[in-house]
Scaffold this motif. Sequence first.
Motif, PDB file in Angstrom:
ATOM      1  N   TYR A   1     -11.034  -2.713  -7.691  1.00  0.00           N
ATOM      2  CA  TYR A   1     -10.414  -3.831  -7.919  1.00  0.00           C
ATOM      3  C   TYR A   1     -11.145  -4.808  -8.641  1.00  0.00           C
TER       4      TYR A   1
ATOM      5  N   TYR B   1       0.967  -1.270   0.044  1.00  0.00           N
ATOM      6  CA  TYR B   1       0.082   0.002  -0.074  1.00  0.00           C
ATOM      7  C   TYR B   1       0.930   1.242   0.055  1.00  0.00           C
TER       8      TYR B   1
ATOM      9  N   ASP C   1      -5.500  -6.057 -11.630  1.00  0.00           N
ATOM     10  CA  ASP C   1      -4.310  -6.547 -12.082  1.00  0.00           C
ATOM     11  C   ASP C   1      -4.153  -7.242 -13.539  1.00  0.00           C
TER      12      ASP C   1
ATOM     13  N   GLY D   1      -0.440  -6.474  -2.582  1.00  0.00           N
ATOM     14  CA  GLY D   1      -0.770  -5.902  -3.808  1.00  0.00           C
ATOM     15  C   GLY D   1       0.240  -5.947  -4.877  1.00  0.00           C
TER      16      GLY D   1
ATOM     17  N   SER E   1      -5.562  -3.658  -5.269  1.00  0.00           N
ATOM     18  CA  SER E   1      -5.539  -5.201  -5.092  1.00  0.00           C
ATOM     19  C   SER E   1      -4.869  -5.504  -3.663  1.00  0.00           C
ATOM     20  N   GLN E   2      -4.124  -4.779  -2.914  1.00  0.00           N
ATOM     21  CA  GLN E   2      -3.897  -4.946  -1.730  1.00  0.00           C
ATOM     22  C   GLN E   2      -5.103  -4.580  -0.692  1.00  0.00           C
TER      23      GLN E   2
ATOM     24  N   CYS F   1     -10.899  -9.762  -7.795  1.00  0.00           N
ATOM     25  CA  CYS F   1      -9.800  -8.700  -7.995  1.00  0.00           C
ATOM     26  C   CYS F   1      -9.372  -8.874  -9.344  1.00  0.00           C
TER      27      CYS F   1
END
Length: 259
Positions: A114, A5, A181, A227, A164-165, A178
């Motif tokens: 996400y 993060y 990515d 993430g 993502s985190q 998610c």
Amino acid sequence: MNISYAFGLVFYILSLFVLGLYPKVRILPVPFDASFLFHFFAFFLLYLFLFDRFKKKATSFFISFLIAGLIELLQWVAPSRSPSLFDFLYDLLGIATALIIGFKGKETTFKLLYSFFGFGYIPTGPGTLASLFFAVLIYLSKNLKMIYLWQIFIILLPIAVIASQKAEDLLTNDPAVCVIDEVVGMAFPLMFLKPDIFLYLLAFLFFRFFDILKPIGIKRLDKIKGGIGIVLDDLVAGLFALMVVKMVIIILSQAGINL
């Protein structure tokens, strides 16, 4: 603060400075300057990211305001960009809007990020559909010059790491919902390819091949937590896809077919 993060947040702030000092580009196919949308949403997200970590409205507002002000001040000395009071006002409007929507709005925004605006909730092949949609969207943006794709990538990458985190914090390790990515992974090869439907199709197919099967050590990257780990394997898959497409271009050029 989580390492992923923190990395994403610092990278995001740096990307705002870089893009803030870069000449304005009219990307959207509309008969007006739509850069105000970037200013609004960029600082809308900045406040939410800061508030999510610091949990303090005043601190998050002050840092967001300070960054917006610094960018405008730097534009006074940057030869490539002129300062704009309207840009600064849109920055503040984005910050104020994020401040108003509060906690519930923050959580909804993270879900939209996400899941890439809901693609992650599609039951079958959400990552494939999200990356395909992004590739088609970029291809259809006829006036989006290849040289400016990096601007999308440089702002999308830290957003993907942060989102993502957040998904991992709220759900599980690399949750299926998610898919941002996959979008970033798809964006990487597109930065280096001209908008040709054949090349984009090849990039998409090879990206999905490398991302799903994870050969050549890509699967080991899944062991990296957070993430950064979620996004990294998709970036490498995108890199391998780009390498294969470039090889195809070279082979075809030797046969007299230029792409």
